[in-house]
Design a protein around this motif. Structure first.
Motif, PDB file in Angstrom:
ATOM      1  N   ARG A   4       0.644  -1.194  -0.063  1.00 29.45           N
ATOM      2  CA  ARG A   4       0.086   0.089  -0.087  1.00 29.45           C
ATOM      3  C   ARG A   4       0.883   1.284  -0.022  1.00 29.45           C
ATOM      4  NH1 ARG A   4      -5.151  -0.146   0.103  1.00 29.45           N
ATOM      5  NH2 ARG A   4      -6.462  -1.985   1.034  1.00 29.45           N
ATOM      6  N   VAL A   5       2.113   1.153   0.406  1.00 28.95           N
ATOM      7  CA  VAL A   5       3.076   2.310   0.567  1.00 28.95           C
ATOM      8  C   VAL A   5       4.221   1.984   0.173  1.00 28.95           C
ATOM      9  CG1 VAL A   5       3.421   2.105   2.942  1.00 28.95           C
ATOM     10  CG2 VAL A   5       3.805   4.270   1.845  1.00 28.95           C
ATOM     11  N   ILE A   6       5.016   2.544  -0.639  1.00 28.11           N
ATOM     12  CA  ILE A   6       6.360   2.346  -1.054  1.00 28.11           C
ATOM     13  C   ILE A   6       7.000   3.824  -1.121  1.00 28.11           C
ATOM     14  CG2 ILE A   6       5.837   0.363  -2.505  1.00 28.11           C
ATOM     15  CD1 ILE A   6       6.316   2.050  -4.823  1.00 28.11           C
ATOM     16  N   ALA A   7       8.413   3.718  -1.155  1.00 27.01           N
ATOM     17  CA  ALA A   7       9.267   4.906  -1.293  1.00 27.01           C
ATOM     18  C   ALA A   7      10.133   5.067  -2.384  1.00 27.01           C
ATOM     19  CB  ALA A   7       9.891   5.050   0.015  1.00 27.01           C
ATOM     20  N   THR A   8      10.474   5.989  -2.933  1.00 26.55           N
ATOM     21  CA  THR A   8      11.399   6.351  -4.030  1.00 26.55           C
ATOM     22  C   THR A   8      12.829   6.241  -3.382  1.00 26.55           C
ATOM     23  OG1 THR A   8      11.705   8.637  -3.680  1.00 26.55           O
ATOM     24  CG2 THR A   8       9.957   7.939  -5.249  1.00 26.55           C
ATOM     25  N   ASP A   9      13.867   6.071  -4.203  1.00 27.19           N
ATOM     26  CA  ASP A   9      15.164   5.847  -3.684  1.00 27.19           C
ATOM     27  C   ASP A   9      15.676   6.976  -3.041  1.00 27.19           C
ATOM     28  OD1 ASP A   9      15.511   3.363  -4.768  1.00 27.19           O
ATOM     29  OD2 ASP A   9      16.557   4.006  -6.636  1.00 27.19           O
ATOM     30  N   ALA A  10      15.148   8.228  -3.372  1.00 29.89           N
ATOM     31  CA  ALA A  10      15.516   9.518  -2.657  1.00 29.89           C
ATOM     32  C   ALA A  10      14.792   9.589  -1.289  1.00 29.89           C
ATOM     33  CB  ALA A  10      15.000  10.808  -3.635  1.00 29.89           C
ATOM     34  N   HIS A  76      -7.750   2.932  -2.618  1.00 26.92           N
ATOM     35  CA  HIS A  76      -7.777   2.444  -4.039  1.00 26.92           C
ATOM     36  C   HIS A  76      -6.452   2.795  -4.648  1.00 26.92           C
ATOM     37  CE1 HIS A  76      -9.211   6.531  -4.572  1.00 26.92           C
ATOM     38  NE2 HIS A  76      -8.443   6.507  -5.706  1.00 26.92           N
ATOM     39  N   THR A  77      -5.544   3.588  -4.066  1.00 25.65           N
ATOM     40  CA  THR A  77      -4.098   3.919  -4.356  1.00 25.65           C
ATOM     41  C   THR A  77      -3.060   3.377  -3.707  1.00 25.65           C
ATOM     42  OG1 THR A  77      -4.368   5.983  -3.172  1.00 25.65           O
ATOM     43  CG2 THR A  77      -5.193   6.043  -5.266  1.00 25.65           C
ATOM     44  N   GLN A  78      -2.006   3.452  -4.510  1.00 25.69           N
ATOM     45  CA  GLN A  78      -0.762   2.852  -3.545  1.00 25.69           C
ATOM     46  C   GLN A  78      -0.139   4.203  -3.441  1.00 25.69           C
ATOM     47  OE1 GLN A  78       2.733   1.261  -6.130  1.00 25.69           O
ATOM     48  NE2 GLN A  78       2.690  -0.124  -4.501  1.00 25.69           N
ATOM     49  N   LEU A  79       0.503   4.581  -1.937  1.00 28.08           N
ATOM     50  CA  LEU A  79       1.088   5.825  -1.844  1.00 28.08           C
ATOM     51  C   LEU A  79       2.517   5.478  -2.361  1.00 28.08           C
ATOM     52  CD1 LEU A  79      -0.394   6.563   1.571  1.00 28.08           C
ATOM     53  CD2 LEU A  79      -1.205   7.178  -0.658  1.00 28.08           C
ATOM     54  N   ILE A  80       3.078   6.669  -2.853  1.00 29.09           N
ATOM     55  CA  ILE A  80       4.449   6.681  -3.279  1.00 29.09           C
ATOM     56  C   ILE A  80       4.989   7.761  -2.519  1.00 29.09           C
ATOM     57  CG2 ILE A  80       5.970   6.570  -5.192  1.00 29.09           C
ATOM     58  CD1 ILE A  80       3.575   5.655  -6.847  1.00 29.09           C
ATOM     59  N   ILE A  81       5.801   7.525  -1.700  1.00 31.10           N
ATOM     60  CA  ILE A  81       6.514   8.684  -0.898  1.00 31.10           C
ATOM     61  C   ILE A  81       8.042   9.091  -1.475  1.00 31.10           C
ATOM     62  CG2 ILE A  81       7.376   9.446   1.426  1.00 31.10           C
ATOM     63  CD1 ILE A  81       4.451   8.501   1.208  1.00 31.10           C
ATOM     64  N   ASP A  82       7.832  10.414  -1.720  1.00 31.82           N
ATOM     65  CA  ASP A  82       9.137  10.968  -2.514  1.00 31.82           C
ATOM     66  C   ASP A  82       9.457  12.122  -1.788  1.00 31.82           C
ATOM     67  OD1 ASP A  82      10.828  11.311  -4.553  1.00 31.82           O
ATOM     68  OD2 ASP A  82       9.366  11.828  -6.190  1.00 31.82           O
ATOM     69  N   VAL A  83      10.493  12.648  -2.301  1.00 26.38           N
ATOM     70  CA  VAL A  83      11.319  13.932  -1.797  1.00 26.38           C
ATOM     71  C   VAL A  83      11.379  14.800  -2.741  1.00 26.38           C
ATOM     72  CG1 VAL A  83      13.471  14.655  -0.422  1.00 26.38           C
ATOM     73  CG2 VAL A  83      12.543  12.457   0.054  1.00 26.38           C
ATOM     74  N   VAL A  84      11.177  16.129  -2.239  1.00 28.29           N
ATOM     75  CA  VAL A  84      11.359  17.209  -3.233  1.00 28.29           C
ATOM     76  C   VAL A  84      11.814  18.403  -2.285  1.00 28.29           C
ATOM     77  CG1 VAL A  84       9.335  16.877  -4.592  1.00 28.29           C
ATOM     78  CG2 VAL A  84       8.785  18.275  -2.533  1.00 28.29           C
ATOM     79  N   PRO A  85      12.717  19.502  -3.124  1.00 31.42           N
ATOM     80  CA  PRO A  85      13.496  20.375  -2.200  1.00 31.42           C
ATOM     81  C   PRO A  85      12.292  21.324  -1.472  1.00 31.42           C
ATOM     82  CG  PRO A  85      14.076  20.354  -4.358  1.00 31.42           C
ATOM     83  CD  PRO A  85      12.957  19.291  -4.201  1.00 31.42           C
ATOM     84  N   GLY A  98      16.004  21.314   4.425  1.00 34.14           N
ATOM     85  CA  GLY A  98      15.798  21.622   3.164  1.00 34.14           C
ATOM     86  C   GLY A  98      15.118  20.731   2.023  1.00 34.14           C
ATOM     87  N   LYS A  99      14.513  19.746   2.652  1.00 29.08           N
ATOM     88  CA  LYS A  99      13.720  18.820   1.814  1.00 29.08           C
ATOM     89  C   LYS A  99      12.357  18.370   2.422  1.00 29.08           C
ATOM     90  CE  LYS A  99      17.981  16.799   0.449  1.00 29.08           C
ATOM     91  NZ  LYS A  99      18.743  15.538   0.354  1.00 29.08           N
ATOM     92  N   ARG A 100      11.502  17.908   1.634  1.00 32.63           N
ATOM     93  CA  ARG A 100      10.415  17.467   2.283  1.00 32.63           C
ATOM     94  C   ARG A 100       9.759  16.033   1.606  1.00 32.63           C
ATOM     95  NH1 ARG A 100       5.435  18.984   0.025  1.00 32.63           N
ATOM     96  NH2 ARG A 100       5.663  20.251  -2.016  1.00 32.63           N
ATOM     97  N   PHE A 101       9.191  15.521   2.378  1.00 33.67           N
ATOM     98  CA  PHE A 101       8.342  14.373   1.807  1.00 33.67           C
ATOM     99  C   PHE A 101       7.353  14.589   1.293  1.00 33.67           C
ATOM    100  CE2 PHE A 101      10.921  12.410   5.507  1.00 33.67           C
ATOM    101  CZ  PHE A 101      11.616  11.465   4.674  1.00 33.67           C
ATOM    102  N   LEU A 102       6.828  13.895  -0.129  1.00 30.90           N
ATOM    103  CA  LEU A 102       5.474  14.200  -0.743  1.00 30.90           C
ATOM    104  C   LEU A 102       5.091  13.065  -1.085  1.00 30.90           C
ATOM    105  CD1 LEU A 102       4.149  16.494  -2.494  1.00 30.90           C
ATOM    106  CD2 LEU A 102       5.880  15.621  -4.427  1.00 30.90           C
ATOM    107  N   THR A 103       3.745  12.973  -0.930  1.00 26.28           N
ATOM    108  CA  THR A 103       2.847  11.506  -1.235  1.00 26.28           C
ATOM    109  C   THR A 103       2.610  11.754  -2.694  1.00 26.28           C
ATOM    110  OG1 THR A 103       2.203  11.287   0.962  1.00 26.28           O
ATOM    111  CG2 THR A 103       1.017  10.234  -0.661  1.00 26.28           C
ATOM    112  N   ARG A 104       2.950  10.776  -3.444  1.00 23.39           N
ATOM    113  CA  ARG A 104       2.533  10.739  -4.845  1.00 23.39           C
ATOM    114  C   ARG A 104       1.564   9.443  -4.842  1.00 23.39           C
ATOM    115  NH1 ARG A 104       5.636  14.059  -7.799  1.00 23.39           N
ATOM    116  NH2 ARG A 104       7.592  14.485  -7.196  1.00 23.39           N
ATOM    117  N   SER A 105       0.766   9.246  -5.898  1.00 27.97           N
ATOM    118  CA  SER A 105      -0.073   7.883  -5.880  1.00 27.97           C
ATOM    119  C   SER A 105      -0.361   7.420  -7.166  1.00 27.97           C
ATOM    120  CB  SER A 105      -1.310   8.446  -5.169  1.00 27.97           C
ATOM    121  OG  SER A 105      -2.386   8.860  -5.675  1.00 27.97           O
ATOM    122  N   ARG A 106      -0.833   6.198  -7.283  1.00 29.66           N
ATOM    123  CA  ARG A 106      -1.252   5.370  -8.430  1.00 29.66           C
ATOM    124  C   ARG A 106      -2.447   4.641  -8.148  1.00 29.66           C
ATOM    125  NH1 ARG A 106      -0.519   0.447  -9.686  1.00 29.66           N
ATOM    126  NH2 ARG A 106       1.116  -0.728  -8.157  1.00 29.66           N
TER     127      ARG A 106
END
Length: 120
Positions: A4-10, A76-85, A98-106
């Motif tokens: 249900r939740v995954i994370a990017t390499d960043a 109904h979505t998979q959460l994809i945890i990413d990082v952005v400046p 100087g970074k923040r986690f961001l939730t993307r989904s599909r």
């Protein structure tokens, strides 16, 4: 197994950095209010998890939760945890980095949805 939740390499790199700095971590998907709708990162145990919270899975060895009312919208979505400046939520550990986690989904596929239903 569908996650249900995954994370990017960043995101995983930032999680490891924060674990070295703060020890074990936990996440809770914010539902809004003062920090918007972002994944919040805390030292493990700093946020009380109650009966209304749904365990979504682990990212980088850290548990990830979401309130059950919000889960109904996201189920109904998979959460994809990413990082952005940028600056994260004021209560989230990465905010000063100087970074923040961001939730993307599909959206889950029909097959993935069936598998998730069988996992329950």
């Amino acid at each position: 197994m569908v996650e249900r939740v995954i994370a990017t390499d960043a995101a995983l790199e930032l999680i490891e950095f924060l674990k070295e700095k703060h020890g074990p971590l936990m996440f809770h998907q914010s539902g809004g209010c003062c920090d918007g709708s972002s994944p919040m990162c805390y030292p493990e145990g700093d946020l009380f998890i109650g009966d209304q919270d749904v365990y979504m899975g682990d990212i980088g060895g850290s548990k990830f939760y979401m309130h059950k009312n919000q889960f109904e919208y996201w189920r109904h979505t998979q959460l994809i945890i990413d990082v952005v400046p940028g600056r994260g939520g004021m209560f989230s550990l990465e905010g000063v980095e100087g970074k923040r986690f961001l939730t993307r989904s599909r959206a889950f596929t029909t097959e993935e949805t069936k598998e998730l239903q069988e996992q329950v």
